[in-house]
Design an enzyme around this catalytic site. Sequence first.
Site, PDB file in Angstrom:
ATOM      1  N   ASP A 182      -0.382  26.508  25.996  1.00 24.05           N
ATOM      2  CA  ASP A 182      -0.403  25.532  24.911  1.00 24.05           C
ATOM      3  C   ASP A 182      -0.784  24.159  25.460  1.00 24.05           C
ATOM      4  O   ASP A 182      -0.480  23.835  26.619  1.00 24.05           O
ATOM      5  CB  ASP A 182       0.968  25.445  24.235  1.00 24.05           C
ATOM      6  CG  ASP A 182       1.287  26.682  23.408  1.00 24.05           C
ATOM      7  OD1 ASP A 182       0.338  27.423  23.066  1.00 24.05           O
ATOM      8  OD2 ASP A 182       2.476  26.917  23.108  1.00 24.05           O
ATOM      9  N   TYR A 232       7.902  30.626  34.775  1.00 21.70           N
ATOM     10  CA  TYR A 232       8.008  29.361  34.048  1.00 21.70           C
ATOM     11  C   TYR A 232       9.257  28.590  34.466  1.00 21.70           C
ATOM     12  O   TYR A 232      10.265  29.171  34.859  1.00 21.70           O
ATOM     13  CB  TYR A 232       8.092  29.611  32.537  1.00 21.70           C
ATOM     14  CG  TYR A 232       6.859  30.234  31.945  1.00 21.70           C
ATOM     15  CD1 TYR A 232       5.778  29.452  31.531  1.00 21.70           C
ATOM     16  CD2 TYR A 232       6.760  31.618  31.789  1.00 21.70           C
ATOM     17  CE1 TYR A 232       4.646  30.027  30.989  1.00 21.70           C
ATOM     18  CE2 TYR A 232       5.620  32.199  31.251  1.00 21.70           C
ATOM     19  CZ  TYR A 232       4.561  31.402  30.847  1.00 21.70           C
ATOM     20  OH  TYR A 232       3.446  31.985  30.309  1.00 21.70           O
TER      21      TYR A 232
END
Length: 304
Positions: A40, A68
């Site tokens: 994103d 992440y």
Amino acid sequence: MSIEGIIPVWKPAGITSHDCVYKMRKIARTKKVGHTGTLDPAVEGVLPICIERATKISDYMMDLPKSYRCVVALGSSTTTEDAEGEQVETLDPGEFSQKEIEDTLEQFTGELVQIPPMYSAVKVNGRKLYEYAREGKSVERPSKKITIYSITLNEDSLSYDNGIFTFECDIVCSKGTYIRTLAVDIGRALSVPAHMQSLVRTGSGPFREQDSWTLESLAQLQEESMLETAVIPITDALAHIDRREAAADELALIKNGAVLSYKEDMPSLFIYMSGSTPLAVYERHPSKPDKIKPKTMLYIEAGS
């Protein structure tokens, strides 16, 4: 002659993954450039970029686990499940102990069923979910199985301020996992509204944060005619796939993409090699169990 292989790029926040590809086409001076999994715009992190023949192997890399670093905010939910959306619900969560957070995170390891957020690119009836969301419409979303291989709390990250409790965790997960949905689900397990405050992709397959290059540093390498020093060979990116040395009498057949006989010791998917040169990815034939066929051709004739 253009370079060929994979460059792990550190995508900055504020640009799209396609923007990275566009910039890398200019830096690498070739149009044949692709990435291996969209990030994103608000998310920064590792984005492996495939150049020339390496674009053929992007699908094999997309299927690999991702890592992440996520900050979860408890006490507030949003329309998009991240900090970009409008606030939906608030509830002062108070403070949680380290043990409470760790015990909750432990519930989210292993195989899970996840429903993608409305603000996502998943298609339902030919339209992306975010298109429905922007029109204020709600549709039934398909669930899917994901795997959280590990989720670890960063102990010094717990913080409570002005009705919001935040903590940071490191996550290793399967392809297609929505971390913002995971953040919301963690909040639900703690009986408070939640959203993903921030996200950084620290790893994609074999590539890690410390392996990555900024777009600025790559542009500088190109100016110095040293861009090839940042390139990782195709074979390194496919280290997770079995390999088999091609016999001398098989070379011409493999290079031409021939269907070959299956042997008992063959894995279901493997790379035919000629020394250090990858020739093709082969797989079991879907309708002829005694045969194997090429799935992806990698060999290029010298000078072509």
